[in-house]
Design an enzyme around this catalytic site. Structure first.
Site, PDB file in Angstrom:
ATOM      1  N   HIS A 253       0.736  -1.099  -0.137  1.00  0.00           N
ATOM      2  CA  HIS A 253      -0.061   0.336  -0.248  1.00  0.00           C
ATOM      3  C   HIS A 253       0.706   1.516   0.084  1.00  0.00           C
ATOM      4  CE1 HIS A 253      -2.999   3.318   0.855  1.00  0.00           C
ATOM      5  NE2 HIS A 253      -3.969   2.214   0.737  1.00  0.00           N
ATOM      6  N   GLU A 308      -8.812  -4.451  -0.498  1.00  0.00           N
ATOM      7  CA  GLU A 308      -8.128  -5.223  -1.640  1.00  0.00           C
ATOM      8  C   GLU A 308      -8.627  -6.396  -1.943  1.00  0.00           C
ATOM      9  OE1 GLU A 308      -8.787  -2.922  -5.016  1.00  0.00           O
ATOM     10  OE2 GLU A 308      -9.051  -0.916  -3.376  1.00  0.00           O
TER      11      GLU A 308
HETATM   12  N1  ACO Z   1       4.115  -8.817  -5.051  1.00  0.00           N
HETATM   13  C1  ACO Z   1       4.911  -7.873  -5.175  1.00  0.00           C
HETATM   14  N2  ACO Z   1       6.065  -7.042  -4.872  1.00  0.00           N
HETATM   15  C2  ACO Z   1       5.658  -5.789  -4.061  1.00  0.00           C
HETATM   16  C3  ACO Z   1       4.641  -5.314  -4.187  1.00  0.00           C
HETATM   17  C4  ACO Z   1       3.121  -6.617  -4.778  1.00  0.00           C
HETATM   18  N3  ACO Z   1       2.147  -6.552  -4.364  1.00  0.00           N
HETATM   19  N4  ACO Z   1       3.966  -4.582  -3.623  1.00  0.00           N
HETATM   20  C5  ACO Z   1       5.430  -4.140  -3.931  1.00  0.00           C
HETATM   21  N5  ACO Z   1       6.097  -4.418  -3.469  1.00  0.00           N
HETATM   22  C6  ACO Z   1       7.647  -4.655  -4.230  1.00  0.00           C
HETATM   23  C7  ACO Z   1       7.849  -3.344  -5.770  1.00  0.00           C
HETATM   24  O1  ACO Z   1       7.905  -4.403  -6.780  1.00  0.00           O
HETATM   25  C8  ACO Z   1       9.183  -3.270  -4.513  1.00  0.00           C
HETATM   26  O2  ACO Z   1      10.410  -4.154  -4.338  1.00  0.00           O
HETATM   27  P1  ACO Z   1      11.967  -3.368  -4.850  1.00  0.00           P
HETATM   28  O3  ACO Z   1      12.273  -2.610  -3.457  1.00  0.00           O
HETATM   29  O4  ACO Z   1      12.417  -4.590  -5.257  1.00  0.00           O
HETATM   30  O5  ACO Z   1      11.906  -2.853  -6.416  1.00  0.00           O
HETATM   31  C9  ACO Z   1       9.119  -3.044  -3.119  1.00  0.00           C
HETATM   32  O6  ACO Z   1       8.039  -3.540  -3.006  1.00  0.00           O
HETATM   33  C10 ACO Z   1       8.503  -1.633  -3.274  1.00  0.00           C
HETATM   34  O7  ACO Z   1       7.389  -1.520  -3.934  1.00  0.00           O
HETATM   35  P2  ACO Z   1       6.527  -0.129  -4.046  1.00  0.00           P
HETATM   36  O8  ACO Z   1       5.704  -0.410  -5.931  1.00  0.00           O
HETATM   37  O9  ACO Z   1       7.704   1.150  -4.450  1.00  0.00           O
HETATM   38  O10 ACO Z   1       5.417   0.434  -4.062  1.00  0.00           O
HETATM   39  P3  ACO Z   1       5.075   1.815  -3.188  1.00  0.00           P
HETATM   40  O11 ACO Z   1       4.501   2.536  -2.438  1.00  0.00           O
HETATM   41  O12 ACO Z   1       5.208   2.149  -4.882  1.00  0.00           O
HETATM   42  O13 ACO Z   1       3.459   0.967  -4.429  1.00  0.00           O
HETATM   43  C11 ACO Z   1       1.593  -0.766  -4.386  1.00  0.00           C
HETATM   44  C12 ACO Z   1       1.749   0.298  -3.760  1.00  0.00           C
HETATM   45  C13 ACO Z   1       1.488   0.076  -5.356  1.00  0.00           C
HETATM   46  C14 ACO Z   1       0.460  -0.182  -4.128  1.00  0.00           C
HETATM   47  C15 ACO Z   1       2.196  -2.011  -5.127  1.00  0.00           C
HETATM   48  O14 ACO Z   1       2.103  -2.565  -3.654  1.00  0.00           O
HETATM   49  C16 ACO Z   1       1.492  -2.307  -5.449  1.00  0.00           C
HETATM   50  O15 ACO Z   1       1.418  -2.207  -6.977  1.00  0.00           O
HETATM   51  N6  ACO Z   1       0.492  -4.122  -4.767  1.00  0.00           N
HETATM   52  C17 ACO Z   1      -0.550  -4.892  -5.442  1.00  0.00           C
HETATM   53  C18 ACO Z   1      -1.623  -3.622  -6.640  1.00  0.00           C
HETATM   54  C19 ACO Z   1      -2.848  -3.122  -5.319  1.00  0.00           C
HETATM   55  O16 ACO Z   1      -2.870  -4.775  -4.525  1.00  0.00           O
HETATM   56  N7  ACO Z   1      -3.639  -1.973  -5.648  1.00  0.00           N
HETATM   57  C20 ACO Z   1      -4.458  -1.912  -4.607  1.00  0.00           C
HETATM   58  C21 ACO Z   1      -3.554  -0.819  -3.661  1.00  0.00           C
HETATM   59  S1  ACO Z   1      -4.612  -0.900  -2.282  1.00  0.00           S
HETATM   60  C22 ACO Z   1      -5.582   0.593  -2.156  1.00  0.00           C
HETATM   61  O17 ACO Z   1      -5.692   1.402  -3.262  1.00  0.00           O
HETATM   62  C23 ACO Z   1      -7.049   1.075  -1.858  1.00  0.00           C
END
Ligand code: ACO
Length: 364
Positions: A253, A308
């Site tokens: 998140h 979600e």
């Molecule tokens: N699965 C696997 N790896 C993940 C996930 C995930 N769901 N989320 C984050 N990571 C990893 C990234 O690959 C990254 O790894 P790295 O350091 O090796 O590059 C690290 O964790 C940090 O991730 P970011 O994407 O930089 O975190 P950010 O805070 O920008 O993104 C987000 C948050 C967009 C929600 C992300 O976690 C994601 O895409 N999740 C899946 C989609 C999802 O569930 N969205 C709904 C969110 S809830 C809502 O909006 C109400």
């Protein structure tokens, strides 16, 4: 002056309504953990809390439930409007249009609690009526003896819903009733700040919620759960996705850099309902494996199930089609939007930020 794109982290208001603490994974509504409210209160009680600042006494509760149930019946002109909108008007367009047409008792300033009750109670009736019409089914009149959430399920399906399904949807609607100064809530407050009425503020908020960047449906999680299908496939599918560099839908998140308190609360509720619906059990299993695998492959990133993830499991268990996801989220958020409109009205200053002109100047 520094320009903050998207106003991220700009503090634009003081609020008593909720605390969204992403660092500690905490969500508080008016001094109560949202997670506790989701387990112990009815949606109507939480709306009361958000609007009045405290939970109702027994006496207040009885009167409030009564007024709430009465408000579930739509004015006949709104029923006709819903029925006559062309099919190209989807669920969100219909909700937006019908809320704006609810009647002149919702068109005065400042907003009142009874206006909020009228519109919040009616929102689920609007959604259910349109949903059935689009399915070619006759609408079901609101059963005033049921709770808000049970009535919504009854109006959608025509059956008296199971206790487990009511408890799960009630928790989901409480946990999504309010979430600080998000895009739709800010929209509602901007509209209220011009001394416009509650119907206008909520109509605008629904418009903001309609965009996929805000009211995006948890369809990605449903696809994931469907692909996994049964518990024994979970590890292979999840490992394959992580190794292919895919993000696991429903995990991580942007604000909550530890657990998402809404995800945790819904997890708790589905655990309590263990054995009552196969989707709850599958989601619990998938979540456990996913969290372990994310800790293995992405150590230190603190990736947990977000709202979600469990919302998807609950909506799937309820057999909601994706067309109902954002309208249900919006119907839940009516309570939070209204609470912010009250707060805006109490200490109002028109919201009017500035923009820096970077276009050409007139030639001399
Ligand atoms: N699965 C696997 N790896 C993940 C996930 C995930 N769901 N989320 C984050 N990571 C990893 C990234 O690959 C990254 O790894 P790295 O350091 O090796 O590059 C690290 O964790 C940090 O991730 P970011 O994407 O930089 O975190 P950010 O805070 O920008 O993104 C987000 C948050 C967009 C929600 C992300 O976690 C994601 O895409 N999740 C899946 C989609 C999802 O569930 N969205 C709904 C969110 S809830 C809502 O909006 C109400």
């Amino acid at each position: 002056m520094a320009i903050v794109n998207g106003l991220a982290d700009v503090v634009a208001a003081e609020t008593n309504v909720s605390l969204v603490d992403g660092k500690n994974g905490v969500l508080v509504y008016r001094g109560h953990f949202a997670a506790d409210l989701a387990r112990h209160e009815r949606y109507e009680d939480v709306a009361y809390l958000l609007w009045y600042g405290q939970l109702p006494s027994e006496e207040e509760r009885v009167a409030f439930y009564e007024e709430w149930a009465q408000a579930a019946t739509l004015p006949s002109h709104v029923e006709n409007l819903i029925d006559q909108l062309p099919e190209s008007y989807g669920m969100m367009e219909t909700l937006r249009t019908a809320v704006s047409a609810m009647g002149e008792e919702t068109y005065s300033w400042p907003a009142s609690k009874s206006q909020a009750l009228r519109l919040t109670s009616a929102a689920t009736t609007i959604v259910a009526r349109r949903y059935r019409r689009l399915q070619g089914l006759d609408p079901i009149a609101p059963d005033l003896s049921l709770s808000h959430v049970a009535r919504f399920l009854h109006m959608l399906e025509g059956n008296v819903p199971s206790e487990a399904h009511v408890a799960a949807l009630n928790a989901y609607m409480i946990l999504t009733a309010e979430h600080g100064l998000n895009a739709s809530t800010f929209t509602g407050r901007v509209i209220a700040s011009t001394q416009s009425d509650l119907a206008s503020a909520l109509t605008g908020a629904i418009g903001a919620m309609k965009g996929p960047l805000h009211g995006g449906a948890p369809s990605g999680v449903i696809d994931l759960l469907e692909e996994i299908g049964s518990e024994e496939n979970a590890e292979t599918v999840l490992r394959g996705k992580i190794e292919a560099g895919e993000k696991l839908m429903g995990f991580g998140h942007r604000v909550y850099k530890t657990v998402d308190p809404r995800g945790q609360a819904l997890k708790q509720i589905t655990l309590e309902l263990k054995g009552r619906d196969p989707w709850f059990d599958l989601a619990n299993h998938v979540e456990k494996i996913a969290v372990d695998l994310l800790a293995e492959y992405k150590p230190g990133r603190q990736l947990y199930a977000n709202v979600e993830f469990y919302a998807a499991a609950i909506l799937k268990a309820l057999q909601f089609p994706s067309a109902l996801f954002t309208p249900t989220f919006s119907a839940a958020r009516m309570a939070g939007w209204s609470a912010h409109v009250f707060e805006q009205n109490e200490n109002n200053k028109i919201i009017r930020p500035a923009a820096e002109y970077i276009g050409p100047m007139p030639k001399e």
